[in-house]
Structures are given as C-alpha cells and as structure tokens.
Enzyme design. Structure first.
Site, PDB file in Angstrom:
ATOM      1  N   HIS A  91      21.513 123.738  56.906  1.00 29.20           N
ATOM      2  CA  HIS A  91      22.308 124.625  56.003  1.00 29.20           C
ATOM      3  C   HIS A  91      23.440 125.340  56.476  1.00 29.20           C
ATOM      4  CE1 HIS A  91      19.321 124.101  52.501  1.00 29.20           C
ATOM      5  NE2 HIS A  91      18.477 123.985  53.562  1.00 29.20           N
TER       6      HIS A  91
ATOM      7  N   ASP B 249      32.496 128.004  56.795  1.00 28.26           N
ATOM      8  CA  ASP B 249      31.277 128.146  56.010  1.00 28.26           C
ATOM      9  C   ASP B 249      30.623 126.810  55.673  1.00 28.26           C
ATOM     10  OD1 ASP B 249      30.401 130.226  54.616  1.00 28.26           O
ATOM     11  OD2 ASP B 249      31.551 130.484  53.245  1.00 28.26           O
TER      12      ASP B 249
END
Length: 1026
Positions: free
Chosen positions: A339, A546
């Site tokens: 993730h 990110d």
C-alpha cells in the site's frame, strides 16, 4: 502507547505511525484500469509486466500517534459537532489544537470514517493496522487512495474472468499488521471493541461469494492467558483473529524495522544515518524481530487455514510472511499487496536485507501494487539485485513465475454521495456557504507528515497572492492537517514550521475581519468533511511522495453539483488515474503550483465540466469493492494457471528408484554436466552482479570428490563429464578421477589417463572465427563487466555481471551485427542463454556429439555388455538438451525438431548425421540389430591441437556407441538441474541436490560387498535409513 502507522488505509497495512504521517495509500485506492496492462520493467524497458487488471491503490503510510478514524484524517472519535466545526472555522486563521485521539493506526490516507459496520456483517471486514479508526486512505474520508496510472492504467475492465468467486463460498484470510478493531480492557476477562470501516474493510464488504476473516495484531499488549482468551472470544464475534505480540517485539518490529527503516526507504527518505556501531547492531536486531513477528503471524494462519483458502497479505510489515506460508504448505494460495510506493531499484538496493525480503515476497503467487511505476520498480529490483528474469507477466525464477501487477484502489463513492443527502451534512454545507460567501474556497486535507508537502502548498499559495493581489480577500485556503507522531522531533519541527509559515502569511495578507489561510490541526467528522468537499472550488494535493492519496477521490465524489477543480501532485499515485481531469503539478516547483492555482480559479465552466466528468466517471466505476474483488479473482486465476504450468514441469528425480535401477544393472553410463551441476556454489550475499571473479573460476564441489571417486572406481560404471568448457578447465578439476572428459560440447574427448582426441566432423568450416572474434571484442570493450571466452569451436560472450538492461540492449545490437555481417553466410549456430550469446559451428551440440563419444568409449573399452542403465544430469542450454532425447527410448528415432528450431540431427554438411540409435520399444531387448543411420559414418580425423593424441586413427564404426544401448522406460534417467522447462524426464533444483543424490548413489554400493543381491541391497539400504 504504541503508535502504529495508519494501516493500509482501511486495509490492513500498518505503516509507521510516525513515518506514516502522509497519505498512506490503502487498499482502497482508485482502481486504475481493470484490463490487463503491460508494464515495462525499469528505465531500460527490458521487461514488461502485464497486468490483467491494473488497479493502483494508495500506499499505506505511517499513521499519526493518535488513533485517527479510518476515513479521513479529520474524523475523530470525538469529531466536532456541526456547531463546533463552525466555531473552529470561524476562529483565527491559525489554529493549533493538537487532537488527543489521532489514531495511531491512521493511515497516511487522511480519511475520515464513521464507525463502521461490524465485520461479521460483511463476512469479514478488514481493517488497516492503523487503529480502530485508522484509515488506510490518504487523508480521505472514504477508503485508501489508489495510485492510478496517468491516464488510467489501461482500458475498460472488460473480459475479466472471475474465476474462483462464482458458484462457491470461498474463504478469504486477510492478514495485516493491525486488526480493524480498537480493543479496550474493561476487566480481567472483559473487553470493549470498536470497529472501524474504511479502506480495506469497505472494500471487502463488496466482495461477493467470499467468507472473509481478518488476522492481525489488536494493538494492545495482553501478557496473561485469561486476557488473551477473552479477547480472542470477543474478536471472534467480529470475524477477527488476534496475533499476540509482546512489547519488545512490537518495539523492535513495528516501531523499529517497519517505521524506522522500511517506511522512510519506500518513501524515498532514505535509511537512518548510522553514526555508531550500536546503530548497526540495532538494525540487525530489528530485522530479526521483524522475521520473528512475521513467523508469529504465520503460526496463527496455520491454525485457521483450510485447504482452498485464499490468503491475502498486506503491506511492508509482512514482506516475510509469504515465505513462511509457502514453506509450511506450498499449495497455499498467497497474495501480497503493497500500500506504499515501491522505490526505484537504486533506492531499494541500499537496504541491507534487500535480497532476503525480495525472495520472500516472490514466494507469493500474486504481488500487487497501486501503480504501474511501483510494479515496474519491483521487477527491476528483482532483475538487478537477484539476477532473475523479468517477463511480461512478472518475475520468473527457475521456471516458477510470480505474477506482478498493478491494482489501483478506489473508494466507496456511493457512501460519500449518500452522506451529502443527510440533514447534518446539508446544515454543514449551508453554514460553510454563509461563512465564506463571496470568496473562492480552496481545500487541503492531509496528515501533518513530511511527505505531504504542506509547506510547499502554503508557500505556493503565498506566491499566488503575491503575484495576484487582486485575489486577496477573494480566496481562502482551508488546510486540515491531522497531527501524526507528535512525539518525534522531526514531526514537531515540521509542525512548528507550518505554523510559522501560516502565521506569517496571515499577518502579511490578512485583515481584522478575514485571513487567507484557515489552518486546523485536527481531524473532522465524516459529515463535516463531506460538506467541506462539496463547497470547495479547488482542492490542492501537493504530496511529495504518496502511494495513492484518496483525498483526491473523495473530493471528486462529493463534487457532483459544484464540479470543482483538482490540483494534484504528479508524485501521488492518484495522478495516474485522475491525471486526465486534474491539473498535475510538481509540488517542488512553487511557481508552477502558483500558476496552477490561478488557472484553476479562473477556469471556464465548460472546462471545469469536462475535467470533472472524466474524473467522476473513474472514481464512481473503479471502487474499493471492485479493487478487492479484482485482486481475489486475479489470485485465483494466477494459481490455476500456475497449476497448468506445473504439469509441464518435470517431476523431482525419484532417488530411490534411480538407485535401485543402478544397483540392478550390469553396465552403467553416467553423463554429468559440469557448470551449475558439479560446481561449488558461490555465495554472493545479495551483492549486485555477484562475485564475478569467484563465479568465473569453476571449481568442483568439494563434497563431490569422495562420491565421484567411488563411482568412477566401479568397474561396471562409466562416467563422462560433458561440458561446454574448454579442456584446461576439465583437466584442472577432474584429472585425479578415473573417468572420461568431453570438452566444448563433446568436440574433444579423452579418458583422464589418456590424451585428448577430437570428435569433430571432418571438413568443419571455421573461416568465421576471426570476424566473429572482432565483434565480440568490440562489445566486450563497450559493456562494463562483460567478458567473452574463445574456444576452439565456439565463442561465448557473457554479460551476466553487467547492468541487466544495458547488457540486453548490447546483446540485441550484437546479434544484429553478427547476422548482417560475419555470420550471414557462415555455417554456424547462434545460441542465446539468459545472459549470454554463443556462436558455434553447426552441429556442435551435446546430442550430436554423444553418439561419437559413445563409439569411442565402446571401442576403447572393447565393451560387449550392453549398457542397461543411463543417468544423464546437467544444466544444459535448450540447444544442448537434444542429449536427453538421444537416449530416451520413448522418442522415435527419426530426427526431432526442438522448440527452439534447432534440429537434433546434424545434416547441413556432407559429413552425415550420427544416428541416435534409439529403439522405440519399451522392453529391455538388447540392441543387436543395426541402428538407423542417415548417411555412411565418416572417418574420424585426428586433432591437430596440443592435446591431441596419435591414438585417433582407428576406423571403427561410429554406430558402435548407439548399438550397445539396451534402454527402456525404467532404466533411463535424464535430469535437468535448475531448469524447469526442459526435455529431461526429471528435475533437481540445484547443485546441492546433485551432491546429495550422488552421495546416496555412491553409498549404495557398499552393501553389495556383503553378498546381497543388487535389488535386495537397495531395499536394505533404504529400509535401514528409514
């Protein structure tokens, strides 16, 4: 209190809380394209990874030290009421309230999530490692954000097979660092649980026909058995299974290795600087704790695993888990999803434990990432660091394929749209519209983390006001910054820096009645956040790095009526999915961001409509539920395809059967390769390119000297070492043994007590040698760490130790040079290995030479007893595997065309083709009949080399070699070493397995001295060992 990073958004991943301050993309990231994508591996573009459905999800980042809700960073258990929110927004432009309950597990995805439905209701709701409220989403209210390709990774998600999820209730075990539950002890055997729904949990709610359970750490230390049992029982009602970690393990594994080493590295912040030897020792102890913790997770999985279950491992906290699971049961269906971003191979290779972690992840059947870039970096790391082969499907290691793909995560967009219809949200919208009437509203929602780019955002806004004074008092920036890891000095410094910048700008451009920046150091409740999204004209996401960042998705989902503009950092994973509709910026370029703010504020309604329509369609179709279902379906497909490939892989060599047949035979022939078969393995310790000097110096495995000598001294056994190496290498390693040496693919032959002779066909044309040598020298000089070997019948250029991509480009260029020049009309074969190019004369293969070799051996030994046992073991190139076919009695004796187009027969010249001499019968009838021969066998010419002997003028019939074979399906054993795609009947995985087998074979001859019959001796030996 232990602070965990926000799990994987609402997914299970636990990012270092401190480290995770930023958007931690969770499983709920925008789904990129569902259709298969091709991903080309690193910059050189050597390998392409094809993803059936590339969906990119947000990366999970460390969560704040407090427990923030799953959804957006704004949401807090004690989220502000509508009136409280209004008061906060009306306060001074600088508000420095630090929330006391920011979820330690909150993910980098600053998302606000309401109290979720029970996991039991959905069958199994997963929750990120963050806290009960920790969200995997990057500051977004919904799920974790996904890093989608820019534009969408691939086309529409059509034609996707849903294998494994239709017509059956499949069990899914979701394994993450943190459970989606916050546990509080109320007594010795009493626990209160609070479930959080967001990110991964929301995603799993939408997966049909799956019975999901969640395995993870509950976030509390429970040292007593009574408390553990009570918590286990309470969690069972929520379909959660706890892993109990003690404080020391949590400190070393979670706060240490995960948050202090892996999280910063994966976000390009680098490894901590080592200023003391104690620091190095600490790293080692943290990695040991990391492996122990992963094994503890695996032990819990073992207890609850049932055959057919799908095991979905999440995030960098559990990179070692796939290996633990596969070592326990190779048939487990294991998927692993990251993730966070996966860094470039040049960044990742600084990690001391780089090779071990990569190989552990490769044990999984399916490896998923949020974006194409992350998957490409992973494949590149495997090829550059481990030396493995990247393929269009993933990474291949000795025939075992690990599929690598991008799965962009999404959010539950319907949840956000429904929230805006609730009265509470409508009141918030009206209050905000009145509060900021006549002013354009810009919004930033982030965790107060170093990777979120909050200072860059605020400075760009200052530059915009400076260059466009007419906008002063006409635009306001609302910045929600959820504190994270407030006990870490670096984060405290960042907080002070942001507050200082906000105060300076408000003092410069503000008035008594209004300030340009409203900064809020806390999270908001879900409805307040949705209301903010709905009234915002421009959303500003300036992440420096990110995984996904789902805030951008949540903003788009809430903009159904206003159709605002999204300014999005190109370093956020979501840029690949929303890049077509958003304004992409480099957050480090303050001027560019300032110009983009002006463009967004002055954009025409028509352009705003077009941009919003594109993003809205993507967000509402690529949901979190679709992301989860896609991954599970893809995992089932991958396992099914792996089973089909496995059926084509030769079975392991049956040691006992092979040795029994050996003992029962009267005249045996052992043909052994050398390189990667009998050689001593060189430990490279994961160094890039290996130890070139040691690996180039081929040495016989020291443990083989005793067994090999015992086999060679058996009068009924003939041993041949058949290698592509030159004669000097074989002389150096095998001069002390009583065996036969066949060098350069069998073109030179000698018994160790005799002289070298040639088995080359007459009139072999070698006119091409000088021109090919010139080309090889040219490319060797221009390819660092490459080298070439000049043999008498071939040239080999090896680029194993060179840069992978550059070496492949050079090899491709070399082949073009060769085919258009030196060998365009030459009688040569070009053989490509995985990292080598070889040019050899036509007919120079081990299979073509073996008949001539056998003829010489039969003649030399005056052999009359039929050879009734053949064992052929080697790590041969595909072109040389014709030797397996030569002996196989189940192949027809006519020439066979190999898959690579090379023919086993050698008939391009007038020297004739040696017969394979194989019988099609399966019985043991001796081959006394005349074998088939394509042409009259030529006379053997004497070698003119230094090693040649005068003993090579005999004119015996070459057919003697094949005519003495007496083989059937039971007494012939061909075995490939480390090559799962092979014509051999059987497989040994490594040279260590060869050593073990030959030791057994050598030891098996001992009982025969006692007078036992051969078969009885073998049975006695195995029974005794058992």
């Amino acid at each position: 209190m232990l602070h965990e990073p926000a799990g994987v958004g609402s997914h299970c991943s636990n990012e270092p809380r401190a480290a995770r301050g930023g958007d931690r993309s969770g499983p709920n990231q925008p789904a990129g394209e569902s259709s298969r994508r091709s991903m080309s591996a690193d910059a050189a573009g050597t390998n392409i990874i094809s993803r059936r459905r590339s969906r990119l999800g947000d990366e999970a980042m460390p969560t704040p030290s407090s427990n923030a809700p799953d959804s957006s960073p704004f949401s807090n258990d004690g989220g502000a009421s509508p009136s409280a929110i209004d008061r906060m927004l009306r306060g001074s432009g600088r508000r420095h309230h630090l929330p006391t309950a920011a979820s330690p597990d909150a993910m980098d995805t600053d998302v606000v999530e309401p109290a979720a439905a029970s996991l039991a209701d959905c069958g199994a709701q997963s929750r990120p490692e963050g806290g009960p409220h920790a969200s995997m989403d990057d500051a977004g209210g919904g799920g974790s954000g996904g890093h989608a390709p820019r534009p969408p990774l691939s086309g529409p998600r059509s034609g996707f097979r849903r294998l494994g999820l239709r017509g059956m209730k499949q069990r899914l075990l979701v394994v993450a660092n943190r459970l989606p539950v916050s546990a509080n002890r109320r007594g010795e055997d009493q626990w209160s649980l609070e479930i959080s729904a967001g990110g991964l949990v929301s995603a799993l709610l939408g997966v049909k026909d799956v019975d999901a359970k969640w395995i993870g750490w509950a976030g509390v230390n429970v040292p007593d058995e009574v408390g553990q049992q009570a918590l286990t029982n309470a969690l069972a009602e929520k379909r959660c299974i706890p892993v109990f970690l003690d404080e020391e393990i949590v400190h070393q594994y979670y706060n240490g290795y995960c948050n202090n080493i892996l999280w910063p590295l994966f976000h390009y912040l680098g490894l901590p600087q080592e200023d003391r030897l104690a620091t190095t020792r600490n790293f080692e102890s943290q990695f040991d704790a990391y492996k122990r913790a992963n094994q503890m997770f695996a032990d819990v999985v073992y207890e609850h695993y049932q055959e057919g279950d799908v095991i979905w491992c999440h995030d960098y906290h559990l990179m070692f888990l796939p290996r633990c699971l596969k070592e326990h049961d190779i048939n487990m269906k294991v998927g692993w999803f990251l993730h966070t971003p996966f860094p470039s191979s040049e960044i990742y290779r600084t990690l001391p434990s780089r090779s071990e972690l990569l190989r552990s992840v490769l044990c999984a059947d399916l490896v998923g990432f949020h974006t194409y870039d992350y998957a490409r970096h992973f494949v590149s790391a495997c090829t550059r660091i481990l030396g493995l082969e990247g393929t269009p499907e993933g990474v291949e290691d000795q025939g075992k394929l690990t599929r690598v793909a991008a799965f962009p995560i999404g959010i539950d967009s319907d949840r956000f749209k429904r929230a805006l219809d609730i009265d509470a949200a409508k009141r918030h919208v009206n209050e905000l519209k009145q509060r900021f009437a006549g002013r354009k509203v810009m919004l930033g929602v982030d965790r107060l983390d170093m990777i979120k780019g909050i200072p860059q955002k605020i400075l760009a806004f200052e530059k915009f006001l400076e260059e466009n004074p007419e906008w002063i008092d006409k635009v306001v920036l609302l910045q929600i910054a959820v504190p994270t890891r407030t006990d870490v000095p670096e984060y405290q410094k960042l907080t002070s820096q942001v507050h200082e910048i906000v105060g300076r700008i408000n003092g410069r451009f503000g008035t008594l009645s209004a300030v340009p920046i409203h900064h809020l150091d806390r999270s908001l409740d879900f409805h307040a956040l949705c209301a903010l999204y709905a009234v915002t004209d421009v959303a500003l996401v300036t992440s420096l790095r990110d995984g996904m960042n789902l805030v951008s998705y949540e903003y788009v989902a809430c903009q159904g009526s206003k159709k605002g503009v999204l300014i999005l950092s190109e370093f956020a994973g979501a840029a690949q999915s929303l890049g077509a509709g958003a304004i992409l910026v480099n957050p480090w370029n303050i001027t560019e961001v300032a110009d983009s703010i002006k463009h967004a504020l002055t954009m025409t309604s028509d352009e705003r409509e077009k941009r919003h329509r594109h993003n809205y369609a993507h967000v509402t179709t690529h949901t979190a539920q679709d992301w989860a279902e896609t991954f599970v379906c893809e995992l089932n497909d991958t396992v099914a395809e792996a089973l089909m490939r496995t059926r084509q892989v030769p079975p392991d060599l049956p040691n006992r059967t092979a040795i029994q047949q050996y003992l029962q035979s009267k005249n045996r022939l052992l043909i052994l390769g050398f390189n990667s078969t009998l050689t001593e393995p060189v430990e490279s310790s994961g160094r890039r390119g290996g130890d070139q000097i040691k690996e180039m110096e081929l040495k016989l495995h020291p443990d083989l000297k005793g067994p090999l000598r015992a086999l060679c001294e058996d009068e009924s056994t003939t041993v041949i070492v058949l290698s592509g190496s030159d004669r000097s290498v074989l002389d150096e390693n095998f001069g002390e043994f009583n065996l036969w040496l066949a060098a350069e693919h069998g073109m030179f032959l000698r018994p160790t007590d005799g002289e070298w002779m040639t088995t080359m066909p007459e009139h072999l044309n070698m006119d091409w040698v000088d021109s090919v040598k010139h080309v090889f020298e040219y490319f060797t000089e221009r390819t660092p760490r490459s080298h070439f070997e000049h043999r008498e019948t071939s040239f080999v250029w090896n680029y194993k130790y060179a840069d992978v991509e550059f070496g492949r480009l050079q090899a491709r260029d070399m082949l073009q040079h060769l085919w258009t020049g030196p060998i365009s009309n030459a009688a040569v074969d070009v053989v490509q290995g995985s990292r080598s190019v070889e040019v050899r004369s036509v007919g120079v293969t081990k299979g073509a030479a073996i008949d001539r070799i056998l003829g010489e051996i039969v003649h030399s030994k005056s052999m009359v007893t039929p050879i009734d046992y053949v064992l052929c073991i080697g790590h041969f190139l595909g072109k040389d595997e014709d030797i397996y076919v030569f002996f196989d009695p189940e192949y027809p004796s006519e020439p066979k065309v190999k898959p690579d187009g090379a023919s086993v027969s050698v008939d391009r010249r007038q020297n004739g083709r040696p017969s394979n001499g194989r019988s099609n019968s399966r019985n043991s009838q001796a081959r006394t009949q005349k074998p088939q021969v394509a042409a009259p066998p030529p006379e053997r010419s004497s070698s003119s080399s230094d090693h040649s002997t005068a003993n090579n003028n005999s004119h015996h019939d070459w057919r003697e070699g094949s005519s003495v074979l007496d083989l059937n399906g039971d007494n012939y054993f061909s075995c490939a070493v480390g090559r799962k795609r092979s014509n051999a009947r059987y497989l040994l995985n490594s040279s260590e397995d060869v050593v073990s087998f030959l030791k057994e074979m050598a030891e098996s001859t001992t009982p025969r001295a006692g007078g036992l019959p051969p078969g009885a001796a073998a049975d006695y030996m195995f029974l005794d060992r058992q």
